[in-house]
Design an enzyme around this catalytic site. Structure first.
Site, mmCIF file in Angstrom:
data_model
loop_
_atom_site.group_PDB
_atom_site.id
_atom_site.type_symbol
_atom_site.label_atom_id
_atom_site.label_comp_id
_atom_site.label_asym_id
_atom_site.label_seq_id
_atom_site.Cartn_x
_atom_site.Cartn_y
_atom_site.Cartn_z
ATOM 1 N N GLY A 12 49.834 41.260 51.914
ATOM 2 C CA GLY A 12 48.794 40.422 51.423
ATOM 3 C C GLY A 12 48.447 41.498 49.995
ATOM 4 N N LEU A 15 42.013 41.141 47.391
ATOM 5 C CA LEU A 15 41.140 42.195 47.334
ATOM 6 C C LEU A 15 41.144 42.961 48.577
ATOM 7 C CD1 LEU A 15 37.846 40.549 45.979
ATOM 8 C CD2 LEU A 15 39.188 42.240 44.806
ATOM 9 N N GLY A 17 43.754 43.590 50.654
ATOM 10 C CA GLY A 17 45.055 44.317 50.846
ATOM 11 C C GLY A 17 44.939 45.590 49.777
ATOM 12 N N ARG A 287 25.411 27.578 52.849
ATOM 13 C CA ARG A 287 26.548 26.679 52.695
ATOM 14 C C ARG A 287 26.625 25.333 53.639
ATOM 15 N NH1 ARG A 287 30.663 30.630 49.890
ATOM 16 N NH2 ARG A 287 29.697 30.724 48.085
#
Lengths: 580, 206, 247
Positions: A12, A15, A17, A287
């Site tokens: 991956g 960011l 990784g 949220r």
């Protein structure tokens, strides 16, 4: 004799990784970096609004303690507190680091990094680069990794997909198996440690704000191999997205941070329901709160715009130039995909699946319960508890990488037996196993289409396992997933060739998605309370006595096992969570 | 040779671009003005030609200021054509067409200049035929030659003035879109002016 | 039922011949090209009912920030995610980009673009990721310019339309050149300005630009590519003169 350099596999290239990779290289290790897309196209590019750090440059008295408190409170006290605390402490220096790497953060007149407001806090705490902060940060890290690549410290495997872990007889991770998406070739890779930085699992919900690569497949492979899947029931539904046929496109929380207002018509007049219900935080409630409010207005009260499942997100009262400077990227998205100009007319939005707070269980060193296997980024579960605050994901990814990189090296140096000392049969057998799965799928002659099954899975999960949850429906969802797994046994692939066959990899991801979907649905079923993003009208209150606990799913093909683990609450004691 | 060209890529490109303006462009303007003496009749024209032909160090100047620069510009111009894969029909933007025309007119200009130099400089020098108004007028009796000159004149003027526009970009003088737009107008005006002068002179010999 | 017609250029691999297939998919308001490609994957049949395989294409973010799904739609290069069916003439014609080797169908290999970023040293050589305090100050004006340049998503539109960029030319193209300007503009990046300029003064560098300026017309992120190139022309010229007169 030359000192042996630890070799780390990172799966991956978002960011988390990339940051892990940078730290490993800096610490003297070498990295093999795997990604299903060129790392520069990872899903981190979709992060829009910004990155939190209590830099307190606006004279408001913001502090690391307040950032930490907002994070824990925002996450409804479910997060283990050590890593979030360290993250909040590290955040201001992370911004400085990114700035040094060349991230084009918006500036004040004095040339300092500007901050804006975001949900779940009362302070200006969010550094931002227009409305494409994630993209800008990813590019900065990508550039640093490219630098290491040019120094041969990093070897990239782009268009390679992770297929399985390789565990030795003591269940220690010694490498992994991956396939080349251009050829379908399967190969094993040995390493001192494997890091999964494979992101979220939005594709399980069919349409979400996630990228198509966010299948959760890698996480599911680890889960099926024995890693606990923790807090999987906590799926963040972002309140403001443009509903679409292929995906729901995020309209950043920063739109509200910059003064955007959410409303719908009631009795023929604009009704700013968030401002009315939550006078203190207004449009900037977290949220989970905002999404539930919109659901209530639309589904319960039937007040959706034009009778549809939509409400307005309004920026039309704000200054055009300021908007373009601070929100240009998302305004462009709205204009391109909807055709209306958000400078002039309110945007029509609706909540959409956005982020998985849950993920692979890790300790405070980011190591999973399988030795040698680490997880970092959205795929881990540690930072956000029951609900993630906006602009905390970017900082958790970078911080997570900064922890994981050095910890993998530490782990590698402490290994008693190096991967080189294992017989090649360990690796060859793992490859053979994957090859036989490949061949089985290519030969399969059923009547089911994997893309159809995926569509059905998405509908099922979106209908039953998102904002409002009922136990009967969750149970039904699990039964339905089992039926989908049964249907999966009868799939056939429209493309049975080798080469860059897109159908076979998708079919493999789908299998993993189905099992991860079960983990999510089952853990949601068992959590009989309402906490953060997890809301059950039949259990409307938080129940700390029973459920202030991390849920941990262990895989089993028929009946996965769920256990609960205590939450580390060393610094902040739970208190009622209200934003009124 | 190939290696040398690769190593001095930047220098060659810059010289190529510079030569197109100085001295070639300057000479072109001088040449067009001289031609225009044809408007005042054969006598005036012949007098000016004689004056030029009587200049000291003429051959050295011709070689140094005209032939060698043209040779260099043409040689590398043709080499650079290698990197040209046209798509102006698919992406029909005006700048793209101008890019295409620059290359087409360059090739036309090369043939035209070759013919022109052979006919009025080398052949005459070898055979001793005097270069004067009548020689030009005589050549233009052939309509094919005249049309070729017409085409050559248009091509050279386009190639030069569009080249000036490119030169200004290439040397980093016009950087922003507005500066480049204004320079488009200026270069177009220069082109139209030179075209008028050139064609008007052409007609004087008919 | 209202349907949408597609004509898709397919190719099994680089060394096999391309062929065309037509498809008909159900219309939904607001749908884009990607939606239709998924429809085809769910029901892989050509318009005349013949069974075929799902089309291969690259995509990820679907909101025009990752650059993956670039292809030629009705003759023009663009991202297919933002290609809305309502705004396109039918049959909608999809082709892979022509400047990069085809992997399968609409997928191409844009490795050359990433190699170009390596060539031009498109990074800030920081001392390390340790806490070294704040970064350099930057004026809002410079941030504006830098931000506009740093939005480049390596999609390849600028190269697809560049008549100077193809398999027999070594040109690095507008995207990489513009990155040189970006890094030379940064207060730290400026320290390696000359080193970075050197990387684009050789073969395939800035001098190979032919000024057709198509790049700036098709850039989905409205990056001022031609301004970047002209600016680098100025910088490389000044640097070359400086080097010559000081040699």
């Amino acid at each position: 004799m030359a000192v042996r350099k630890p070799k780390i596999i990172v799966v991956g290239g978002g960011l988390a990784g990339l940051m892990t990779t940078i730290k490993v290289c800096e610490g003297g290790g070498t990295v093999q970096l795997f990604s299903v897309v060129p790392v520069k196209r990872s899903h981190s590019v979709c992060a829009q609004g910004g990155i939190n750090a209590a830099k307190n440059t606006k004279g408001e008295g913001d502090s690391i303690e307040k950032h930490f408190d907002d994070t824990i409170y925002g996450g409804d006290f479910l997060a283990n507190q050590e890593l979030p605390k360290r993250m909040c402490e590290a955040a201001p220096a992370i911004i400085d680091l990114l700035d040094r790497m060349g991230v084009m953060f918006n500036r004040t007149d004095e040339g300092n990094i500007d901050l804006r407001r975001f949900g779940g806090t009362l302070y200006h705490r969010t550094a931002f680069a227009g409305a494409t902060t994630g993209q800008q940060m990813l590019y900065a890290l990508d550039e640093q990794v490219r630098r290491f690549e040019s120094e041969n410290k990093v070897q990239k495997f782009e268009y390679w997909e992770f297929l399985s872990l390789i565990l030795d007889e003591n269940r220690i991770c010694r490498g992994m198996v991956a396939m080349n998406l251009y050829t379908l070739e399967i190969q094993s890779f040995a390493a001192d440690a494997v890091v999964l930085a494979t992101g979220g699992c939005g594709m399980i919900f069919g349409r979400s704000t996630n990228s198509t690569a966010c299948t959760g497949s890698a996480a599911s492979i680890a889960y099926q191999a024995g890693v606990h899947y923790a807090n999987g029931e906590f799926i963040q539904v972002h309140p403001t997205a443009i509903p679409g046929e292929d995906k729901h496109r995020l309209m950043s929380e920063s739109a509200r941070g910059e003064g955007g207002r959410v409303w719908t018509y009631k009795d023929g007049k604009p009704w700013y329901f968030l401002e009315e219900w939550y006078p203190k935080y207004g449009n900037l409630v977290p949220r989970d709160v905002a999404s539930r409010a919109i659901f209530k207005v639309v589904k319960e009260m039937g007040l959706g715009v034009e009778g549809k499942e939509l409400v307005y997100l309004d920026l039309s009262h704000l200054d055009r130039k300021k908007l373009d400077e601070k929100l240009g990227g998302i305004l462009e998205i709205y204009e391109k995909f909807v055709g209306d100009d958000p400078h002039k007319v309110p945007m029509k939005i609706f909540p959409a699946v956005h982020y998985s707070m849950g993920g692979l269980w890790i300790d405070t060193n980011h190591m999973t319960n399988i030795s040698g296997l680490f997880a970092v980024g959205e795929v881990d579960y540690q930072y956000h508890g029951a609900n993630r605050l906006g602009a905390n994901s970017l900082v958790s990814c970078v911080f997570g990488g900064m922890v994981t990189g050095p910890k993998t090296l530490e782990y590698a140096k402490g290994l008693q037996k190096a991967y080189e000392s294992f017989p090649s049969t360990l690796y060859d057998q793992a490859v053979l196993k994957q090859k036989s799965i490949h061949e089985g799928l290519l030969k399969s002659e059923g009547s089911e289409n994997p893309f159809k099954i995926h569509e059905d899975l998405g509908k099922l999960m979106t209908n039953h396992v998102t904002v409002i949850r009922y136990n009967d429906k969750l149970q039904k969802a699990d039964q339905e997933i089992l039926k989908l797994i049964e249907r999966y046994r009868h799939i056939s692939l429209s493309d049975t060739s080798y080469g860059a066959n897109p159908v076979l990899p998708f079919a493999r991801e789908l299998y993993n998605m189905l099992h991860l979907a079960r983990a999510i649905a089952i853990s949601a079923f068992h959590r009989n309370e309402s906490r953060g993003a997890h809301y059950k009208p039949d259990f409307p209150d938080r129940n700390d006595a029973e459920f202030l606990k991390t849920s941990k799913m262990s895989f089993h093909p028929e009946s996965p096992r769920l256990v609960y683990e205590d939450v580390d609450q060393r610094w902040i004691k739970p208190r009622p969570r209200k934003y009124v | 040779m190939k290696k040398w060209v690769q190593e001095h890529h930047f220098l060659i490109r810059k010289i190529h671009s510079l030569l197109g303006v100085v001295p070639m462009g300057v000479f072109l303007m001088e040449h067009l003005i001289t031609n225009s003496f044809g408007k005042f009749g054969p006598e005036v024209y012949n007098e000016k030609i004689e004056w030029i032909q009587g200049l000291p160090y003429l051959l050295a100047m011709e070689i140094g200021i005209i032939f060698l620069p043209i040779l260099f510009h043409a040689l590398f111009g043709v080499v650079f054509l290698w990197a040209w894969k046209d798509n102006s029909l698919q992406y029909s933007y005006s700048r793209n067409w101008r890019y295409t025309f620059q290359r087409v007119t360059g090739v036309i200009a090369l043939f035209f200049i070759g013919y022109h130099v052979w006919k009025f400089r080398i052949e005459t020098a070898l055979t001793g035929i005097p270069v004067n108004f009548d020689l030009v007028a005589g050549a233009f009796q052939n309509p094919l030659v005249f049309y070729f000159y017409f085409l050559g004149m248009v091509s050279i003027v386009y190639h030069f003035t569009n080249g000036v526009w490119s030169f200004l970009v290439h040397w980093g003088i016009t950087v922003g879109p507005r500066a480049q737009q204004i320079s488009t107008y200026v270069c177009a005006a220069l082109g139209l002016g030179l075209l008028y002068i050139g064609l008007d002179a052409l007609w004087a010999f008919v | 039922m209202k349907t949408v017609r597609f004509k898709i250029k397919r190719q099994q691999s680089l060394d096999t011949a391309p062929y065309w297939e037509e498809f008909e998919v159900p219309y939904r308001p607001g749908m884009n090209v990607i939606t239709a490609l998924y429809d085809i994957a769910k029901n892989p049949k050509t318009a005349d009912g013949k069974a075929t395989s799902a089309v291969a294409w690259d995509a990820n973010c679907l909101e025009e920030v990752c650059g993956a799904c670039t292809m030629i739609v009705n003759g023009k290069v663009r991202q297919s995610c933002s290609a809305l069916v309502d705004a396109l003439q039918q049959p909608i014609c999809l082709e892979p980009m022509t400047k990069f080797p085809v992997v399968r169908d609409l997928r191409v290999n844009r490795k050359r673009m990433f190699d170009a970023l390596k060539r031009v040293k498109a990074w800030i050589p920081i001392d390390g990721t340790y806490d070294l305090g704040e970064g350099p100050k930057l004026s809002p004006q410079d941030q504006h310019i830098g931000y506009a340049l740093s939005k480049c998503m390596t999609c390849g539109c600028c190269l697809e339309v560049c008549p100077q960029y193809h398999d027999r030319s070594p040109f690095v193209g507008a995207a990489a050149l513009s990155q040189v300007r970006l890094f030379n503009l940064h207060p730290t990046g400026k320290m390696q300005e000359e080193e970075r300029l050197e990387t684009i003064m050789g073969e395939g560098g800035i001098e190979d630009c032919g000024n057709a300026q198509n790049c700036v017309r098709v850039c989905p992120k409205d990056i001022p590519l031609t301004t970047s190139i002209a600016d680098l022309n100025r910088k490389t010229t000044a640097y070359a003169l400086k080097k010559f007169f000081r040699s």
